[in-house]
Structures are given as C-alpha cells and as structure tokens.
Design a protein around this motif. Structure first.
Motif, short mmCIF file in Angstrom:
data_model
loop_
_atom_site.label_atom_id
_atom_site.label_comp_id
_atom_site.label_asym_id
_atom_site.label_seq_id
_atom_site.Cartn_x
_atom_site.Cartn_y
_atom_site.Cartn_z
N ASN A 156 -62.92 -23.79 31.84
CA ASN A 156 -63.02 -22.49 31.17
C ASN A 156 -61.85 -22.24 30.22
O ASN A 156 -61.21 -21.19 30.24
CB ASN A 156 -63.11 -21.35 32.20
N ILE A 157 -61.56 -23.25 29.41
CA ILE A 157 -60.50 -23.14 28.41
C ILE A 157 -61.14 -22.70 27.09
O ILE A 157 -61.92 -23.43 26.49
CB ILE A 157 -59.77 -24.47 28.23
N ARG A 158 -60.81 -21.49 26.69
CA ARG A 158 -61.37 -20.91 25.48
C ARG A 158 -60.27 -20.15 24.76
O ARG A 158 -59.21 -19.87 25.32
CB ARG A 158 -62.53 -19.95 25.82
N PHE A 159 -60.53 -19.80 23.51
CA PHE A 159 -59.62 -18.93 22.79
C PHE A 159 -59.78 -17.51 23.34
O PHE A 159 -60.89 -17.09 23.68
CB PHE A 159 -59.92 -18.97 21.29
N HIS A 160 -58.67 -16.79 23.42
CA HIS A 160 -58.69 -15.44 23.97
C HIS A 160 -59.24 -14.49 22.91
O HIS A 160 -58.65 -14.34 21.83
CB HIS A 160 -57.28 -15.03 24.38
N ASP A 161 -60.36 -13.83 23.21
CA ASP A 161 -61.05 -13.00 22.22
C ASP A 161 -60.18 -11.90 21.64
O ASP A 161 -60.39 -11.46 20.51
CB ASP A 161 -62.31 -12.38 22.84
N ARG A 162 -59.19 -11.42 22.40
CA ARG A 162 -58.38 -10.31 21.93
C ARG A 162 -57.20 -10.77 21.07
O ARG A 162 -56.47 -9.93 20.54
CB ARG A 162 -57.86 -9.48 23.12
N LEU A 163 -57.04 -12.07 20.94
CA LEU A 163 -55.95 -12.59 20.13
C LEU A 163 -56.48 -13.07 18.78
O LEU A 163 -57.36 -13.91 18.72
CB LEU A 163 -55.25 -13.76 20.85
N THR A 164 -55.93 -12.53 17.72
CA THR A 164 -56.30 -12.97 16.37
C THR A 164 -55.12 -13.63 15.66
O THR A 164 -55.28 -14.21 14.59
CB THR A 164 -56.79 -11.78 15.52
N ILE A 165 -53.93 -13.53 16.25
CA ILE A 165 -52.72 -14.18 15.75
C ILE A 165 -52.04 -14.84 16.95
O ILE A 165 -52.03 -14.27 18.04
CB ILE A 165 -51.77 -13.18 15.07
#
Length: 251
Positions: A156-165
């Motif tokens: 379950n390694i994904r980009f964190h949706d709340r991070l844009t930078i």
C-alpha cells in the motif's frame, strides 16, 4: 518484464513534453512492446491531441478531475497493469539513449522491488549560466526511480493525496524503508535529466526561497510520514522522523 512510464500533465503545451517522448523513442537495445507511456491529465479536459503522437511505443491517456500531482500519479498507478512503473515529469527527459536498457537489465533479474539511479539537474549558477548538477545518492526526488508494481500494491505504497509539494519525499521514503536492502537495485550512471524550466512549480516566482515558502508543506509531509510509520509499527523510522522534524523546526 514490462514497464509503464507514468507522466502527469497539467496545462503544459505539447512542445514541452515532446522532449520526454522523443528521449523515450531514442532508446537503444529495448523492445518498445515492453514500454508504455501513461499520460495522466490532471483536470485537463482535452489532454494531448493524439494526432501529434507517432512513436514506436504504446501511449495511453488518463483523465481525472483537478486534484494535484499526488492524485494524478496515483491514478496512473491504478491504471497501470505493468510489472514495473516509473514516474516522470512532463518537462523532463531521459539523459542517455541506454537509460531504459539499464533499467531493464536490472528488473529482468526479477530479484528487486525498487530501483534508484543517479540523475542530473539543469539549474542556473549565480552568474545565470545554465549548468548541470549531478545527484548521485538521492532519496528525495522522484527522478530516475522505478518500482515493481506488485510491491507497491502489496505494501500500500502510494502518494499521499493531501500532499502536492514534497510528495515525492513521502513516497520515496516509504518505498526505501519498506523494501528489504537486498531487494533495492541501483544504477550509478545518470539516466534521467531534471530539465531547467523557469516556469516549473519549484523554480518560478522566487525559486531561491522555495524551501522557506513551502516549509508548511514540508511539515505536512513529515506528519504524514509519522502517521504512516506509526500505523505500520515502524517505530525506529517513526522516532527518526520525529527527531528530524523537531531539529528542522528549531533551526
């Protein structure tokens, strides 16, 4: 083994991304049937006119509502069915015609989960001249890294949706710390170029103050990492992240 190259697209004209596509088409000693480009249009209704696309590798577009780079990269990951994935920025390119050959040499051994490579960065020196800077041991930027897709799914390694930078720091740290050391491959030869683009998010307006201007995002990234390590019971990494955050905040 096959590879999906996931590229996010937001507002940039085709002329900007064409350099990346051209650099893929120039690759030597690869089978283009094993390579696909997934272009994720982040809120772009029209995407790229496929009438302009004539390359030896398959090309597929994905559309999502505007949500930022993390959601766009996750959408590309969800749309992929390849053995391996890597993420590229629309305005970058591969710096070697043997870049993908070197990647395939590593992943075809079928004993790795994640792959890290050196890359070069185009930037300006104090006199305003364009220069290339080598990044030989980088665990921060997304550039020049590839991952076994099933490894990402299983953990379950994904980009964190709340991070844009600073979202790539979160993703890379998770992949690096979860993968077993013996299952991490590395390529010392630079294969990717982070091209100079004065209009990119990290360089436009007041690029010298980028870290200070985005410090709140850096803290959010650290908080997200802390939460993730806590949920996974990775106590050593939890303590390291907390200490680094406190030290950074102090100084």
């Amino acid at each position: 083994m096959n590879l999906d190259i996931i590229v996010t697209h937001y507002k940039e004209p085709w002329e900007v991304g064409k350099k990346l596509f051209d650099s893929i088409a120039m690759q030597e000693l690869v089978n283009f049937d094993d390579i696909r480009v997934l272009l994720v249009n982040d809120g772009e209704q029209d995407g790229i006119d496929e009438g302009n696309i004539h390359y030896p590798f398959p090309f597929h577009q994905v559309w999502i509502p505007k949500g930022g780079v993390s959601k766009a990269r996750n959408a590309g990951l969800d749309a992929s069915d390849a053995d391996w994935v890597m993420f590229c920025d629309f305005d970058d390119c591969f710096s070697s015609i043997f870049a993908l050959h070197m990647i395939f040499c590593a992943i075809n051994e079928d004993k790795y989960d994640t792959l890290w490579s050196s890359f070069t960065e185009g930037t300006k020196d104090p006199q305003g001249n364009l220069v290339l800077v080598a990044h030989e041991h980088d665990y921060v930027f997304i550039h020049g890294k590839a991952h076994r897709r099933q490894f990402l799914i299983e953990n379950n390694i994904r980009f964190h949706d709340r991070l844009t930078i600073h979202e790539d720091v979160y993703f890379n740290m998770m992949a690096q710390r979860i993968a077993k050391p013996e299952r991490i491959a590395s390529i010392k030869t630079p294969i990717y170029c982070w091209r100079w683009n004065p209009n990119s998010v990290v360089r436009k307006d007041n690029a010298d103050d980028y870290i200070l201007l985005t410090y709140d995002h850096l803290i959010r990234q650290r908080i997200a990492l802390t939460e993730a390590f806590m949920e996974r019971g990775m106590n050593e990494m939890l303590m390291i992240t907390v200490i680094k955050t406190v030290v950074d905040a102090f100084y």
